[in-house]
Design an enzyme around this catalytic site. Structure first.
Site, short mmCIF file in Angstrom:
data_model
loop_
_atom_site.label_atom_id
_atom_site.label_comp_id
_atom_site.label_asym_id
_atom_site.label_seq_id
_atom_site.Cartn_x
_atom_site.Cartn_y
_atom_site.Cartn_z
CG HIS A 24 8.69 -1.96 13.18
ND1 HIS A 24 7.50 -1.28 12.61
CD2 HIS A 24 9.46 -2.00 12.36
CE1 HIS A 24 8.00 -0.94 11.51
NE2 HIS A 24 9.08 -1.64 11.11
CE LYS A 48 9.19 6.28 2.38
NZ LYS A 48 9.81 5.26 3.14
NE ARG A 105 10.23 -7.59 7.18
CZ ARG A 105 9.58 -6.90 6.35
NH1 ARG A 105 8.25 -6.47 6.41
NH2 ARG A 105 10.24 -5.99 5.41
CB SER A 144 5.20 0.10 7.87
OG SER A 144 5.75 0.04 8.97
#
Ligand code: PNS
Length: 177
Positions: A24, A48, A105, A144
Site C-alpha cells: 500500500h 465487517k 499486484r 493485508s
C-alpha cells in the site's frame, strides 16, 4: 464529463488497510508524485469485523508514512488520511477528487478492479476516473490478509509492514519473539 479543474490533480486512494502494508505504501508514495493532492480513504464498514478498528487503521497509515519519511522522498503533509462510510465516489465528490487510485499486484486484481472502475465512473454525481498502479514487483506478493496470518502465527513481518504496524500486530496477537 472528463476530469477537469479543480478535480484534475486531486486523487483518492480508497481501501480497507487492515493493516496498511509496504505494498500500500509503495502505491501511496508513487501516487503522491502523480497528483497535487492525495487522500487515503480508510473504509469504515460497521458490517465487517476488522483486525484493527477504523481509528487504529488511520493511525497506522499516518505513522507508517512518517516512518517512511524522507527515505521514500515523501512529504507526509502531501497525503491526508481520512475515514469514510458509504460509496467511494461520494467521498471523492466531497473532497473534489476526480481520480481514484488502486494498486494492482496481478491479473486477478485487475479483473476485480475493472468492474469497480467502470461502476465508479458512472455511479456518482460526477464522473470519477480510476488509475490502476502496478505494485512494485518485489512487493506484489504482500496482502493485508497474508500479514494478519503471519502475525497470528508469530512470523517475521519486517518485509511486509513498517515497524509501527509490526508492533501493533504483535500487541493485537499477543505474540512476542
Ligand atoms: O482494500 P480493499 O478491501 O480492496 O478496498 C475495497 C474498497 C474499500 C475500495 C471498496 O470496497 C469500496 O470502494 N467500498 C466502498 C463502497 C463502494 O463505493 N462500493 C462501490 C464500488 S464499485
Amino acid at each position: 464529463m472528463s476530469p477537469s479543474e479543480p478535480t484534475a490533480r486531486r486523487a483518492l486512494y480508497p481501501g480497507s488497510f487492515d493493516p496498511v502494508t509496504r505494498g500500500h505504501l509503495d502505491v501511496i508514495v508513487r501516487a503522491a508524485t502523480l497528483f497535487e493532492r492525495l487522500w487515503v480513504g480508510v473504509l469504515d464498514n460497521p458490517g465487517k469485523v476488522a483486525c484493527f478498528d477504523t481509528e487504529e487503521r488511520i493511525g497506522l497509515v499516518r505513522e507508517s508514512l512518517r516512518e517512511l519519511g524522507a527515505d521514500a522522498g515523501l512529504d507526509p503533509s502531501a497525503v491526508e488520511v481520512v475515514s469514510f462510510r458509504g460509496l467511494t465516489v461520494d467521498l471523492a465528490a466531497r473532497l473534489g477528487a476526480g481520480w481514484l487510485v488502486r494498486g494492482v499486484r496481478r491479473s486477478e486484481d485487475a479483473a476485480d478492479e475493472l468492474p469497480m472502475a467502470w461502476s465508479n465512473r458512472i455511479c456518482g454525481s460526477r464522473r470519477v476516473e480510476t488509475v490502476l498502479l502496478p505494485t512494485s514487483h518485489d512487493l506484489a506478493f504482500i496482502s493485508s490478509r497474508l500479514v494478519r496470518q503471519i502475525a497470528a502465527g508469530g512470523g517475521r513481518l519486517e518485509s511486509f509492514v513498517t515497524p509501527g504496524v509490526e508492533r501493533a500486530l504483535r500487541r493485537r496477537f499477543d505474540v512476542d519473539r
